[in-house]
Write a protein that holds these residues in place. Structure first.
Motif, PDB file in Angstrom:
ATOM      1  N   HIS A  24      -4.214 -17.411  -5.794  1.00  0.00           N
ATOM      2  CA  HIS A  24      -5.455 -17.820  -5.136  1.00  0.00           C
ATOM      3  C   HIS A  24      -6.569 -16.781  -5.257  1.00  0.00           C
ATOM      4  O   HIS A  24      -7.746 -17.107  -5.135  1.00  0.00           O
ATOM      5  CB  HIS A  24      -5.196 -18.033  -3.642  1.00  0.00           C
ATOM      6  CG  HIS A  24      -4.845 -16.750  -2.939  1.00  0.00           C
ATOM      7  ND1 HIS A  24      -3.582 -16.188  -3.027  1.00  0.00           N
ATOM      8  CD2 HIS A  24      -5.590 -15.887  -2.187  1.00  0.00           C
ATOM      9  CE1 HIS A  24      -3.567 -15.050  -2.329  1.00  0.00           C
ATOM     10  NE2 HIS A  24      -4.770 -14.853  -1.825  1.00  0.00           N
ATOM     11  N   ALA A  25      -6.208 -15.511  -5.485  1.00  0.00           N
ATOM     12  CA  ALA A  25      -7.171 -14.407  -5.432  1.00  0.00           C
ATOM     13  C   ALA A  25      -8.076 -14.398  -6.662  1.00  0.00           C
ATOM     14  O   ALA A  25      -7.675 -14.809  -7.753  1.00  0.00           O
ATOM     15  CB  ALA A  25      -6.427 -13.082  -5.328  1.00  0.00           C
ATOM     16  N   TYR A  26      -9.297 -13.935  -6.456  1.00  0.00           N
ATOM     17  CA  TYR A  26     -10.164 -13.705  -7.608  1.00  0.00           C
ATOM     18  C   TYR A  26      -9.528 -12.659  -8.531  1.00  0.00           C
ATOM     19  O   TYR A  26      -8.933 -11.683  -8.069  1.00  0.00           O
ATOM     20  CB  TYR A  26     -11.529 -13.179  -7.158  1.00  0.00           C
ATOM     21  CG  TYR A  26     -12.511 -14.243  -6.734  1.00  0.00           C
ATOM     22  CD1 TYR A  26     -12.965 -15.198  -7.644  1.00  0.00           C
ATOM     23  CD2 TYR A  26     -13.014 -14.276  -5.435  1.00  0.00           C
ATOM     24  CE1 TYR A  26     -13.883 -16.174  -7.261  1.00  0.00           C
ATOM     25  CE2 TYR A  26     -13.934 -15.231  -5.040  1.00  0.00           C
ATOM     26  CZ  TYR A  26     -14.366 -16.182  -5.949  1.00  0.00           C
ATOM     27  OH  TYR A  26     -15.272 -17.139  -5.576  1.00  0.00           O
ATOM     28  N   LEU A  27      -9.686 -12.856  -9.852  1.00  0.00           N
ATOM     29  CA  LEU A  27      -9.183 -11.914 -10.852  1.00  0.00           C
ATOM     30  C   LEU A  27     -10.306 -11.565 -11.826  1.00  0.00           C
ATOM     31  O   LEU A  27     -11.069 -12.447 -12.241  1.00  0.00           O
ATOM     32  CB  LEU A  27      -8.034 -12.525 -11.666  1.00  0.00           C
ATOM     33  CG  LEU A  27      -6.795 -13.068 -10.949  1.00  0.00           C
ATOM     34  CD1 LEU A  27      -5.878 -13.726 -11.975  1.00  0.00           C
ATOM     35  CD2 LEU A  27      -6.072 -11.956 -10.229  1.00  0.00           C
ATOM     36  N   ASN A  28     -10.400 -10.302 -12.196  1.00  0.00           N
ATOM     37  CA  ASN A  28     -11.225  -9.915 -13.340  1.00  0.00           C
ATOM     38  C   ASN A  28     -10.607  -8.705 -14.012  1.00  0.00           C
ATOM     39  O   ASN A  28      -9.599  -8.153 -13.530  1.00  0.00           O
ATOM     40  CB  ASN A  28     -12.695  -9.688 -12.959  1.00  0.00           C
ATOM     41  CG  ASN A  28     -12.912  -8.542 -12.001  1.00  0.00           C
ATOM     42  OD1 ASN A  28     -12.007  -7.753 -11.719  1.00  0.00           O
ATOM     43  ND2 ASN A  28     -14.119  -8.431 -11.467  1.00  0.00           N
ATOM     44  N   ALA A  29     -11.167  -8.304 -15.140  1.00  0.00           N
ATOM     45  CA  ALA A  29     -10.622  -7.196 -15.931  1.00  0.00           C
ATOM     46  C   ALA A  29     -11.748  -6.238 -16.287  1.00  0.00           C
ATOM     47  O   ALA A  29     -12.576  -6.526 -17.158  1.00  0.00           O
ATOM     48  CB  ALA A  29      -9.932  -7.720 -17.193  1.00  0.00           C
ATOM     49  N   THR A  30     -11.773  -5.084 -15.642  1.00  0.00           N
ATOM     50  CA  THR A  30     -12.815  -4.085 -15.879  1.00  0.00           C
ATOM     51  C   THR A  30     -12.783  -3.573 -17.316  1.00  0.00           C
ATOM     52  O   THR A  30     -13.822  -3.273 -17.912  1.00  0.00           O
ATOM     53  CB  THR A  30     -12.658  -2.925 -14.883  1.00  0.00           C
ATOM     54  OG1 THR A  30     -12.805  -3.442 -13.551  1.00  0.00           O
ATOM     55  CG2 THR A  30     -13.689  -1.844 -15.113  1.00  0.00           C
ATOM     56  N   LYS A  31     -11.591  -3.485 -17.911  1.00  0.00           N
ATOM     57  CA  LYS A  31     -11.482  -2.997 -19.287  1.00  0.00           C
ATOM     58  C   LYS A  31     -12.212  -3.881 -20.280  1.00  0.00           C
ATOM     59  O   LYS A  31     -12.567  -3.426 -21.375  1.00  0.00           O
ATOM     60  CB  LYS A  31     -10.008  -2.873 -19.693  1.00  0.00           C
ATOM     61  CG  LYS A  31      -9.245  -1.767 -18.979  1.00  0.00           C
ATOM     62  CD  LYS A  31      -7.805  -1.681 -19.469  1.00  0.00           C
ATOM     63  CE  LYS A  31      -6.993  -0.645 -18.722  1.00  0.00           C
ATOM     64  NZ  LYS A  31      -6.688  -1.044 -17.336  1.00  0.00           N
ATOM     65  N   SER A  32     -12.463  -5.144 -19.953  1.00  0.00           N
ATOM     66  CA  SER A  32     -13.173  -6.028 -20.878  1.00  0.00           C
ATOM     67  C   SER A  32     -14.592  -5.538 -21.142  1.00  0.00           C
ATOM     68  O   SER A  32     -15.189  -5.854 -22.172  1.00  0.00           O
ATOM     69  CB  SER A  32     -13.210  -7.458 -20.331  1.00  0.00           C
ATOM     70  OG  SER A  32     -14.054  -7.556 -19.182  1.00  0.00           O
ATOM     71  N   ILE A  33     -15.132  -4.718 -20.227  1.00  0.00           N
ATOM     72  CA  ILE A  33     -16.488  -4.208 -20.344  1.00  0.00           C
ATOM     73  C   ILE A  33     -16.491  -2.714 -20.675  1.00  0.00           C
ATOM     74  O   ILE A  33     -17.269  -2.250 -21.510  1.00  0.00           O
ATOM     75  CB  ILE A  33     -17.272  -4.458 -19.038  1.00  0.00           C
ATOM     76  CG1 ILE A  33     -17.249  -5.958 -18.694  1.00  0.00           C
ATOM     77  CG2 ILE A  33     -18.702  -3.943 -19.142  1.00  0.00           C
ATOM     78  CD1 ILE A  33     -17.761  -6.282 -17.305  1.00  0.00           C
TER      79      ILE A  33
END
Length: 409
Positions: A326-335
């Motif tokens: 359910h939690a938001y996910l993102n990937a800092t390494k993508s940037i």
């Protein structure tokens, strides 16, 4: 063991240097706008009949207090460490803290490979003339020396190596140093891992580092959790997190970023680089247990998310098995790219800044997610009040770490 059994720890300062920007404001702005800077790397020693893609720091601003004479003998890793620590030091207001009550944990090992390669090449035919300083500078503890000397740190200081989990492991070690009352304040520094063409070739041959697929389009190469990913993309960076007891912060009138609510470290008993969903899930559950939180309480997960084909799938299996879909996910390494030893600390800084801003950054190049049903932050940033977050880091050798952060109120 729940966190209530230990003295409360909080974050009172952060610093960050990366290829997308130096300092909190520039870094967060680039994250929210997904402004990456990937290209064929240009630093001396980075290429040899190769065209490795990565992100390099274009310009470094040093704090006025740093002795410029010392910088002449400082490696890139040391210079970036000093600059980044300077920001965190000022942010936390440590100038009046007793230096005997301040500690330093440097996250990383084998940090200065490119610098050593260049030195060996320069002195290949005249080894007897090698500077005596090399007898100190090839050791990772030299970064402890530079930082403690420039900032007057007189409490504990050491390095901790956990491969790509080093930065987060340094923060966990800093928490333990404060909780055990060795110091009142402990600075965790995820150091810049300065690699040469030798290390990059080894990582490419291992199948860990991309990108053959996007060799002509570097801006598209770093794509964690996308079906077209072909390995991690390196990024120069350094992150600093100032860990302090809540009692110390209150005495000083420091305003914390967040509570360091719980953490977990779990090993896979596996020397190989292949990850384990069981080990990663165990670290997550340990962090939740220490924080006294259930999975449903987690609003956001800052993933390890490297872009490695097996690594990304394994991490998502662990996240799903822990009830975090359910939690938001993102990937800092993508940037930012993969900072290796620095990554965990930089991603903690990214998590704290997003929590403060009430906005989550996109996951760049996430065009075709391998798990499309999950709650991804994709093309655009998302406004969200984050009360409780998890940040995950894993390293070669079966090292899994997780850290739970709670908003301070």
């Amino acid at each position: 063991m729940p966190s209530s059994s230990w003295p409360e720890t909080v974050v009172t300062g952060v610093g960050v240097t990366s290829a997308i920007g130096q300092g909190q404001e520039a870094f967060l702005g680039a994250l929210l706008n997904a402004e990456s800077s990937f290209g064929v790397m240009q630093r001396p020693g980075r290429q040899k009949d190769s065209a490795f893609i990565g992100a390099e720091i274009a310009e470094l601003r040093m704090p006025d207090a740093i002795d410029r004479k010392q910088l002449r003998r400082a490696s890139l890793s040391a210079q970036v460490a000093l600059a980044t620590l300077g920001e965190a030091w000022q942010d936390a207001g440590l100038i009046d803290v007793d230096p005997i009550r301040i500690g330093l944990i440097v996250g990383g090992s084998n940090l200065q490979q490119r610098d050593m390669l260049l030195t060996r090449e320069a002195y290949a035919e005249r080894e007897k003339l090698l500077s005596p300083a090399y007898g100190v500078s090839f050791m990772d503890t030299d970064l402890c020396g530079f930082c403690s000397e420039q900032f007057g740190i007189r409490g504990l200081a050491c390095t901790v190596g956990g491969a790509s989990a080093s930065g987060q492991l340094a923060v966990i070690q800093a928490i333990q140093a404060v909780q055990s009352e060795q110091v009142d304040v402990c600075i965790a520094l995820g150091a810049l891992t300065d690699l040469s063409h030798w290390e990059f070739q080894g990582l490419r041959n291992l199948g860990a580092m991309g990108s053959d697929r996007f060799a002509e389009q570097p801006e598209l190469a770093c794509r964690p959790f996308d079906r077209d990913r072909d390995g991690f993309i390196y990024g120069e960076c350094c992150g600093v997190v100032v860990v302090e007891s809540e009692a110390s912060a209150q005495r000083r009138g420091a305003v914390p970023y967040a509570r360091l609510a719980g953490w977990g470290v779990a090993m896979d008993a596996n020397r190989q680089p292949d990850p384990s969903p069981e080990g990663e899930a165990r670290a997550i559950r340990m962090a939740l247990q220490r924080a006294g939180r259930a999975a449903i309480d987690i609003d956001y997960v800052n993933t390890h998310g490297t872009g490695a084909p097996l690594g990304d799938e394994t991490e998502l299996r662990a996240i799903q098995s822990c009830g975090l879909s359910h939690a938001y996910l993102n990937a800092t390494k993508s940037i930012v790219g993969h900072g290796l030893s620095a990554a965990g600390a930089v991603e903690i800084v990214a998590t704290l800044l997003q929590m403060k801003a009430g906005r989550l950054h996109p996951t760049k190049n996430l065009v075709d997610p391998i798990a499309p049903s999950l709650n991804w932050v994709r093309e655009r940033s998302v406004a969200s009040a984050i009360d409780t977050a998890l940040t995950l880091s894993m390293g070669f050798g079966g090292i899994n770490t997780a850290l739970c952060l709670r908003s301070y109120s």
